[in-house]
Design an enzyme around this catalytic site. Structure first.
Site: not given
Ligand code: PNS
Length: 165
Positions: A17, A41, A90, A128
């Site tokens: 990151h 998660k 990745r 992570s």
């Molecule tokens: O690091 P990650 O877990 O891949 O990040 C994913 C994250 C947190 C960016 C995604 O789950 C997110 O945008 N969450 C906020 C809620 C949201 O907008 N969800 C709809 C996505 S289409």
């Protein structure tokens, strides 16, 4: 260039990151690293801890700010006035999720664009969740999370592991 928003769960921020943040910061005047909740998660570190850790790692990069939000990414982006999301890739296995994520965000707000940077090869194996697993079992996570937070992450992971015993 416009503000770029780099959203993620960062639980915790890894060297992968951080590498992406450093590279993206050179491409824009303003990069916001936004800690958001991923409902798929279970988060380990609190939102505040995750924000503080990223702040510690990025304190010497003047055009990077760190923030958090509880709701939808598109609502956050509209509040901030940015329109461009950055995500890292990745491996090919990340692509399927990222495609769905980009399509859904576009469905929610057509004006939002996503850009992608390939993770540097030395970090392409990192996640992570792997850092948490290795650290909580007493393994060496140095070089996997930025030096600025390494001892803190190690300690927290060991604490949590001892609690479970
Ligand atoms: O690091 P990650 O877990 O891949 O990040 C994913 C994250 C947190 C960016 C995604 O789950 C997110 O945008 N969450 C906020 C809620 C949201 O907008 N969800 C709809 C996505 S289409």
């Amino acid at each position: 260039m416009k503000t770029i928003i780099y959203p993620g769960s960062f639980d915790p921020i890894t060297c992968g990151h951080f590498d992406l943040i450093q590279r993206a910061a050179k491409m824009t005047d303003s990069l916001i690293v936004a800690v958001l909740h991923n409902s798929n998660k279970k988060s380990y570190f609190s939102m505040q801890e995750r924000v503080e850790m990223i702040k510690k790692c990025t304190e010497n990069i003047p055009n990077v700010t760190v923030d958090s939000s509880e709701g939808l990414l598109v609502d956050y982006i509209n509040r901030k006035g940015g329109k461009v999301i950055l995500r890292g890739l990745r491996a090919v296995s990340d692509f399927e999720y990222e495609l769905q994520y980009a399509m859904l965000n576009q469905r929610l707000d057509k004006s939002i664009e996503a850009i992608y940077l390939m993770t540097s090869s030395e970090y392409s194996f990192l996640s992570s969740s792997m850092v948490r697993e290795i650290g909580s079992l007493g393994g060496d996570i140095s070089g996997m999370v930025p030096d600025a937070i390494c001892s803190y992450v190690k300690e927290r992971l060991m604490q949590e592991n001892n609690k479970d015993k």
